[in-house]
Every structure is written in structure tokens, then in C-alpha cells.
Design a protein around this motif. Structure first.
Motif, PDB file in Angstrom:
ATOM      1  N   VAL A   1    -144.272 -76.396  25.273  1.00 17.19           N
ATOM      2  CA  VAL A   1    -144.381 -77.260  24.109  1.00 17.19           C
ATOM      3  C   VAL A   1    -145.534 -78.457  24.234  1.00 17.19           C
ATOM      4  CG1 VAL A   1    -141.937 -76.903  24.054  1.00 17.19           C
ATOM      5  CG2 VAL A   1    -142.560 -78.530  24.908  1.00 17.19           C
TER       6      VAL A   1
ATOM      7  N   ALA B   1    -151.358 -78.819  16.074  1.00 17.42           N
ATOM      8  CA  ALA B   1    -151.195 -77.769  15.397  1.00 17.42           C
ATOM      9  C   ALA B   1    -152.663 -77.099  15.041  1.00 17.42           C
ATOM     10  CB  ALA B   1    -150.263 -77.386  14.352  1.00 17.42           C
TER      11      ALA B   1
ATOM     12  N   GLU C   1    -153.934 -73.258  18.504  1.00 16.53           N
ATOM     13  CA  GLU C   1    -152.754 -73.430  18.921  1.00 16.53           C
ATOM     14  C   GLU C   1    -151.738 -72.460  18.240  1.00 16.53           C
ATOM     15  OE1 GLU C   1    -151.307 -77.644  20.608  1.00 16.53           O
ATOM     16  OE2 GLU C   1    -152.785 -77.994  19.113  1.00 16.53           O
TER      17      GLU C   1
ATOM     18  N   LEU D   1    -149.074 -69.826  19.337  1.00 17.73           N
ATOM     19  CA  LEU D   1    -147.579 -69.998  18.909  1.00 17.73           C
ATOM     20  C   LEU D   1    -147.214 -68.497  18.393  1.00 17.73           C
ATOM     21  CD1 LEU D   1    -145.689 -72.807  17.391  1.00 17.73           C
ATOM     22  CD2 LEU D   1    -145.355 -70.541  16.652  1.00 17.73           C
ATOM     23  N   GLN D   2    -148.061 -68.176  17.666  1.00 20.58           N
ATOM     24  CA  GLN D   2    -147.473 -66.849  16.957  1.00 20.58           C
ATOM     25  C   GLN D   2    -147.685 -65.494  18.099  1.00 20.58           C
ATOM     26  OE1 GLN D   2    -150.490 -67.033  13.784  1.00 20.58           O
ATOM     27  NE2 GLN D   2    -148.865 -67.367  12.230  1.00 20.58           N
TER      28      GLN D   2
ATOM     29  N   ILE E   1    -147.125 -69.845  23.128  1.00 22.53           N
ATOM     30  CA  ILE E   1    -146.387 -71.252  22.972  1.00 22.53           C
ATOM     31  C   ILE E   1    -145.193 -71.155  22.484  1.00 22.53           C
ATOM     32  CG2 ILE E   1    -146.884 -73.565  21.957  1.00 22.53           C
ATOM     33  CD1 ILE E   1    -149.812 -73.090  22.427  1.00 22.53           C
ATOM     34  N   TYR E   2    -144.373 -72.251  22.892  1.00 20.85           N
ATOM     35  CA  TYR E   2    -142.962 -72.015  22.309  1.00 20.85           C
ATOM     36  C   TYR E   2    -142.788 -72.785  21.077  1.00 20.85           C
ATOM     37  CZ  TYR E   2    -137.889 -72.622  22.070  1.00 20.85           C
ATOM     38  OH  TYR E   2    -136.583 -72.666  21.549  1.00 20.85           O
ATOM     39  N   GLY E   3    -143.355 -74.072  21.078  1.00 21.61           N
ATOM     40  CA  GLY E   3    -143.399 -74.964  19.877  1.00 21.61           C
ATOM     41  C   GLY E   3    -144.229 -76.129  20.132  1.00 21.61           C
ATOM     42  N   LEU E   4    -144.479 -76.683  18.623  1.00 21.88           N
ATOM     43  CA  LEU E   4    -145.447 -77.627  18.884  1.00 21.88           C
ATOM     44  C   LEU E   4    -144.971 -78.902  17.618  1.00 21.88           C
ATOM     45  CD1 LEU E   4    -148.509 -75.336  17.951  1.00 21.88           C
ATOM     46  CD2 LEU E   4    -148.286 -76.656  20.069  1.00 21.88           C
TER      47      LEU E   4
ATOM     48  N   ASP F   1    -142.276 -74.049  15.192  1.00 19.90           N
ATOM     49  CA  ASP F   1    -142.033 -72.948  16.173  1.00 19.90           C
ATOM     50  C   ASP F   1    -141.965 -71.516  15.564  1.00 19.90           C
ATOM     51  OD1 ASP F   1    -139.538 -72.626  14.814  1.00 19.90           O
ATOM     52  OD2 ASP F   1    -138.506 -73.605  16.312  1.00 19.90           O
ATOM     53  N   ALA F   2    -141.819 -70.424  16.110  1.00 19.71           N
ATOM     54  CA  ALA F   2    -142.049 -69.098  15.438  1.00 19.71           C
ATOM     55  C   ALA F   2    -140.805 -68.957  14.310  1.00 19.71           C
ATOM     56  CB  ALA F   2    -141.525 -68.127  16.483  1.00 19.71           C
TER      57      ALA F   2
END
Length: 399
Positions: free
Chosen positions: A328, A332, A336, A340-341, A345-348, A385-386
């Protein structure tokens, strides 16, 4: 006080749009919009400007500047996704001022953006600031790389009646007219909450910090570490690494190799006291250094990065080493978001560089006109996040 902004609904129903579209501004120019998966249209500029707190910094009402007013805007880098968005927002503010005042030709208010060719180069930024002050701009807005580096130049600006505002990363210099930034403490704490969520409230975390000199980096590091320490007793921040210090860490690695306490992949640890054959820091590659860092943190389950550079360093090296860690962090950028996609990466925490640039011009103009400024202007952020990245109002904050 800075408050985390809440996204307001700025949605117009449409049955015909299916990909992306544009809306017309008052001057006939097309302004970018984002369309989410439910075929709703959102105005990216409005979302970004509405994120500013106080909201007065998202418009140019009452800024009756003299014809030909010249603003100087200095970032931490000459270009890049983040800084390009800062420049775009600042230029839009200038365009809005010219439209509101009816200025054309030589009467137009102007803005020049500049920054170091190498991201984070303190000396180059100071030299650019010297050059800009010699041109006597009406005001200077700057994102300070090193919080201690520009005080002499700020004194000179004050002597010549040139107001200074900061954006993104500021300084404790007393005569700064306004500071525009993300609420880094709140944003870093939110990143810590999501990290804990990803790790089910237990496990070791490693931190990559983009530098040790800026206030921004210090706030993001301290808030994250304190949140983990105070609220998650089964979690531990194992080690903190500053990107600027990674080259010097190679010397530590070389000493351990020569001392027989560490070996590169595929080699055996052995003491080597022969100066002619000893491993030198200059011989160690970046990938080998990251091997060393991960070897020193074998039980790490999560990595937190305080900037896009730090996040991508973690993501790329974790992927190379096939490490299953949750990452994290901040920013963005396109790179990045793709990571994430892809699940790397879990989240930003997506900041609002466009809004920062716009507000920097508004705050500078208010300083010139003696209209007064808020000391702190919160530029806003959103967690990405996703699960929410496809939402139009979230996508509007990506850069």
C-alpha cells in the motif's frame, strides 16, 4: 483544521455514453470527463476542485490581478504524471483568471512551471528558484524538496515583496503565505488501516520512504508507524528504508559479504580479507541490494511506500523475487494503477495534484492582492483499491 474530504455526487445520467466523453466549458473548450461502468458521466475537473478545503481555492472569483501578472511555479521534478497534473491545474487557474478578466495578448496573466530534470535534486531546485527570483515574478509557489534548503531565497523574496506559497511539500519558514497539501497524517493513517485489513491485523511490515528531508515524507512515515504501533499490537514495523540511502546501504552489504555474514544468491558466505578481491559497494547491483533487503526481512508480509517511486520499487522487486506481500502507499500514476489492477499493489492513496496546482495559483493571487489566505489548505485524497477503482468519482482522481 484539515479534514478528509468527502466526495460529493456530481453525476449526470446518460443512456447513450459507453466509453468516455467530454463536456463543453464556457469558453467552448472540451474538458475531460470520466465514465464509470454504470454509464454515468462525471466532471473530473469539478471533482478535483471540489476536493479543496476551503472551497474558495477552487475558483478565481474576485482575483482582479493586474494585466501581465507573472507567476512562478516550481515542482520537485520537471515532468512526470504527478507534476504534469500540478502544472495542468495551475494553467487552468491562469486560464480561468484571464477569461474572467477578459485579458488577451500581452495583457494575459502568465504562469511558468519548472523543476529539476532529476526528480528530487535539491541543488538544481535551489538554482532554479534563484533564477526565477531574478525575474521578479509577482509570486512564487514551490514544492520544497528539502525543508531546510530555501530559507535564504525566501528571505530574498520577502525583501523584494514577492509572496511565497508552498504546495505538496512545505517548510516551517515563518513567512510562507499559504501551504497547500494532502492531509498526510490522515492519509497515512488510512493507509495503515488498510494495511492491517490486508494482513488480518498481524504480521511484519517494511517501509520505503521517498526521502528523509521533506516534511511530507516525515509526516507520512510517522503517522503510519504510530498508527500500526498504537492500534495493532500483533503488527510490527520491522525496518524503514529511505530511497536516498539505498546506495550507501550497498557499503553495509559489501562489508557483510567480505565479513562472511552474508552471501549473494548462489554463493557461499566466507570471510575475505584480501583487499584486491573484496566486494566493493560499487560492484553491487540494485537487484542484489533488494535481495539483501528482503533477506534481512524474511517474515515481512506487507510493504508501505510513501510515494509513487517507493511503491513501485516495492512492487517491482516483490514481483521479481516472487514475494507474496501486500503493498500500500501513495499516488496513483498510470504505472501504479496498472500494478493495482494486476494485483501487485493492494491499495493506494490518490492525492490531488491538479487541485494543488489550481489552489497554488489562487493562493498566490490572493497574496498579491492582500486578500488574506488560510494558513493550511487541504487538497484532499481518496483511497483506491480493486473494489472501487472503476467508480467514476474515484477514477477522476487518478493521474
Amino acid at each position: 483544521m484539515c479534514k478528509k474530504w468527502k466526495l460529493s455526487a456530481i453525476v449526470l445520467s446518460t443512456a447513450l455514453l459507453f466509453c468516455s466523453c467530454a463536456v463543453q466549458s464556457n469558453d467552448g473548450e472540451e474538458r475531460e470527463t470520466t465514465v464509470n461502468k454504470t454509464e454515468e458521466k462525471v466532471d473530473k475537473e469539478k471533482i478535483r476542485l471540489d476536493a479543496l478545503n476551503p472551497t474558495a481555492y477552487g475558483n478565481v472569483e474576485g482575483l482582479n490581478l493586474e494585466p501581465g501578472t507573472y507567476f512562478s511555479l516550481l515542482g520537485k521534478a520537471a515532468s512526470g504524471d504527478y507534476w504534469d497534473n500540478v502544472q495542468e491545474g495551475a494553467q487552468q487557474a491562469v486560464d480561468d483568471i484571464n477569461e474572467a478578466l477578459g485579458y488577451k495578448g500581452d495583457d494575459k496573466v502568465r504562469m511558468v512551471y519548472s523543476g529539476p530534470s532529476e526528480n528530487g535534486n535539491v541543488d538544481e531546485q535551489v538554482n532554479i528558484l534563484d533564477e526565477e527570483l531574478a525575474r521578479y515574478p509577482a509570486a512564487v509557489a514551490i514544492s520544497i524538496i528539502d525543508s531546510q534548503s530555501c530559507d535564504v531565497q525566501f528571505d530574498l523574496a520577502a525583501e523584494n515583496g514577492i509572496p511565497v506559497v508552498t504546495f505538496d511539500s512545505g517548510s516551517n519558514y515563518q513567512n510562507i503565505m499559504a501551504r497547500i497539501s494532502t492531509n498526510n497524517t490522515a492519509a497515512a493513517e488510512e493507509a495503515a488501516v488498510h494495511m492491517a485489513e490486508a494482513l488480518e491485523n498481524k504480521g511484519e511490515v517494511m517501509v520505503f520512504v521517498h526521502d528523509s528531508r521533506s516534511i511530507t515524507a516525515k509526516e507520512r512515515e510517522e503517522a503510519f508507524v504510530n498508527k500500526i504501533k498504537n492500534d495493532y499490537p500483533e503488527m510490527e514495523v520491522k525496518n524503514i528504508y529511505y530511497l536516498e540511502d539505498l546506495d550507501s546501504l550497498k557499503q553495509t552489504m559489501a562489508d557483510e559479504i567480505n565479513g562472511g555474514t552474508y552471501a549473494k544468491a548462489g554463493e557461499e558466505a566466507r570471510v575475505n580479507e584480501d583487499p584486491e578481491t573484496q566486494v566493493q559497494a560499487a560492484d553491487i547491483t540494485d537487484d542484489e541490494l533488494m535481495d539483501y533487503i528482503f533477506a534481512k526481512n524474511p517474515d515481512v508480509k506487507g510493504i508501505y511506500g510513501t510515494s509513487g517511486n517507493a511503491v513501485m520499487t516495492a512492487a517491482e522487486q516483490s514481483a521479481r523475487l516472487e514475494k507474496d506481500v501486500k503493498i500500500v502507499g501513495f499516488d496513483a500514476t498510470e504505472e501504479e494503477v496498472q500494478a493495482l489492477q494486476d494485483g501487485s499493489i493492494y491499495g493506494l492513496v490518490a492525492q490531488n495534484p491538479y487541485g494543488m496546482g489550481y489552489a497554488a495559483i489562487v493562493a498566490s493571487a490572493r497574496s498579491i492582492l492582500d486578500m488574506g489566505n488560510e494558513a493550511e489548505i487541504d487538497s484532499g485524497y481518496v483511497w483506491v483499491d480493486a473494489d472501487n477503482i472503476q467508480e467514476g468519482e474515484i477514477a477522476a482522481m487518478l493521474y
